[in-house]
Design a protein around this motif. Structure first.
Motif, PDB file in Angstrom:
ATOM      1  N   ASP A   1       0.866  -1.115   0.071  1.00  0.00           N
ATOM      2  CA  ASP A   1      -0.055   0.044  -0.100  1.00  0.00           C
ATOM      3  C   ASP A   1       0.845   1.014  -0.006  1.00  0.00           C
ATOM      4  O   ASP A   1       0.328   2.323  -0.612  1.00  0.00           O
ATOM      5  CB  ASP A   1      -0.841   0.061   1.113  1.00  0.00           C
ATOM      6  CG  ASP A   1      -2.053  -0.992   1.043  1.00  0.00           C
ATOM      7  OD1 ASP A   1      -2.336  -1.489   0.049  1.00  0.00           O
ATOM      8  OD2 ASP A   1      -2.493  -1.198   2.064  1.00  0.00           O
ATOM      9  N   GLU A   2       2.056   1.189   0.814  1.00  0.00           N
ATOM     10  CA  GLU A   2       2.842   2.346   0.839  1.00  0.00           C
ATOM     11  C   GLU A   2       3.396   2.885  -0.431  1.00  0.00           C
ATOM     12  O   GLU A   2       3.809   3.820  -0.557  1.00  0.00           O
ATOM     13  CB  GLU A   2       4.077   2.171   1.949  1.00  0.00           C
ATOM     14  CG  GLU A   2       3.670   1.811   3.132  1.00  0.00           C
ATOM     15  CD  GLU A   2       3.539   0.367   3.227  1.00  0.00           C
ATOM     16  OE1 GLU A   2       3.398  -0.277   4.393  1.00  0.00           O
ATOM     17  OE2 GLU A   2       3.545  -0.407   2.280  1.00  0.00           O
TER      18      GLU A   2
ATOM     19  N   LYS B   1       1.967   2.966  -3.535  1.00  0.00           N
ATOM     20  CA  LYS B   1       0.700   3.209  -4.377  1.00  0.00           C
ATOM     21  C   LYS B   1       0.923   4.653  -4.774  1.00  0.00           C
ATOM     22  O   LYS B   1       0.585   5.247  -5.713  1.00  0.00           O
ATOM     23  CB  LYS B   1      -0.834   2.747  -3.944  1.00  0.00           C
ATOM     24  CG  LYS B   1      -0.982   1.438  -3.967  1.00  0.00           C
ATOM     25  CD  LYS B   1      -2.397   1.021  -3.432  1.00  0.00           C
ATOM     26  CE  LYS B   1      -2.479  -0.446  -3.429  1.00  0.00           C
ATOM     27  NZ  LYS B   1      -3.740  -0.522  -2.780  1.00  0.00           N
ATOM     28  N   GLU B   2       1.411   5.506  -3.900  1.00  0.00           N
ATOM     29  CA  GLU B   2       1.298   7.032  -3.955  1.00  0.00           C
ATOM     30  C   GLU B   2       2.533   7.156  -4.825  1.00  0.00           C
ATOM     31  O   GLU B   2       2.492   8.492  -5.365  1.00  0.00           O
ATOM     32  CB  GLU B   2       1.409   7.766  -2.595  1.00  0.00           C
ATOM     33  CG  GLU B   2       2.763   7.481  -2.043  1.00  0.00           C
ATOM     34  CD  GLU B   2       2.695   8.262  -0.516  1.00  0.00           C
ATOM     35  OE1 GLU B   2       3.391   9.491  -0.516  1.00  0.00           O
ATOM     36  OE2 GLU B   2       2.131   7.882   0.442  1.00  0.00           O
ATOM     37  N   TYR B   3       3.317   6.271  -5.145  1.00  0.00           N
ATOM     38  CA  TYR B   3       4.599   6.771  -5.928  1.00  0.00           C
ATOM     39  C   TYR B   3       4.564   6.263  -7.408  1.00  0.00           C
ATOM     40  O   TYR B   3       5.371   6.269  -7.921  1.00  0.00           O
ATOM     41  CB  TYR B   3       5.730   6.162  -5.177  1.00  0.00           C
ATOM     42  CG  TYR B   3       6.308   6.668  -3.855  1.00  0.00           C
ATOM     43  CD1 TYR B   3       7.156   7.810  -3.915  1.00  0.00           C
ATOM     44  CD2 TYR B   3       5.687   6.328  -2.730  1.00  0.00           C
ATOM     45  CE1 TYR B   3       7.617   8.263  -2.784  1.00  0.00           C
ATOM     46  CE2 TYR B   3       6.182   6.834  -1.422  1.00  0.00           C
ATOM     47  CZ  TYR B   3       7.042   8.035  -1.597  1.00  0.00           C
ATOM     48  OH  TYR B   3       7.392   8.446  -0.475  1.00  0.00           O
TER      49      TYR B   3
END
Length: 163
Positions: free
Chosen positions: A145-146, A148-150
């Motif tokens: 999940d961490e 996904k923003e990248y």
């Protein structure tokens, strides 16, 4: 995130690596320099010979020394290979920062996180090393999940067996 492009191919289905490599081939057709770094896979002489024919537009690197996949290694062999695998990740960051490639494919890089070989910060450092002109494709089964923003796009590949 306003620089470059990152796409992940993940899921339990077959074809994640093929999809990423296909993207790399299309990029090479467009005149881009492509580097593929494979992690945690068996050494395949035929595959290496094929990719050798595609040089210099597409280059394949595999930093592991063993001929078997990471999953097949005993604990001592895994310990020995982790240094080689980490060298491959350092090389990935280097080719981005020095501009040696336009497209970087990190095949099975997400598996490195699953196996505890690298941490999330290390893969994010590689992703953040790209310029606005570079593309990164990553493959693996699980998408943390961490991460996904990248990324710009995620393709989840599942296999359905049809009767």
């Amino acid at each position: 995130m306003d620089e470059g492009y990152v796409q992940i191919f993940c899921g339990k289905g077959d074809g994640k690596s093929s999809a990423a490599i296909g993207k790399g081939i299309f990029s090479a057709i467009e005149g881009k320099q492509v580097i593929i770094i494979q992690f945690m896979k068996e050494k395949d002489i035929d595959e290496a010979a094929f990719f050798h024919q595609l040089e210099p537009q597409i280059k394949l690197f595999r930093f592991q020394k063993m001929d078997i996949s990471f999953e097949e290694m005993n604990e001592q062999e895994k310990t020995d290979e982790i240094t080689n695998i980490r060298n491959g990740l350092c090389y990935a960051k280097k080719v981005l920062t020095t501009g040696e490639c336009d497209v970087l494919i990190l095949d099975e890089a997400l598996g490195l996180i699953d196996e505890g070989i690298i941490c999330m910060d290390e893969i994010m450092q590689v992703i953040c090393a790209r310029t606005e002109y570079q593309t990164i494709f990553l493959t693996g089964i699980n998408l943390p999940d961490e991460l996904k923003e990248y990324v710009n796009a995620v393709s989840v590949i599942e296999t359905q067996i049809m009767d």
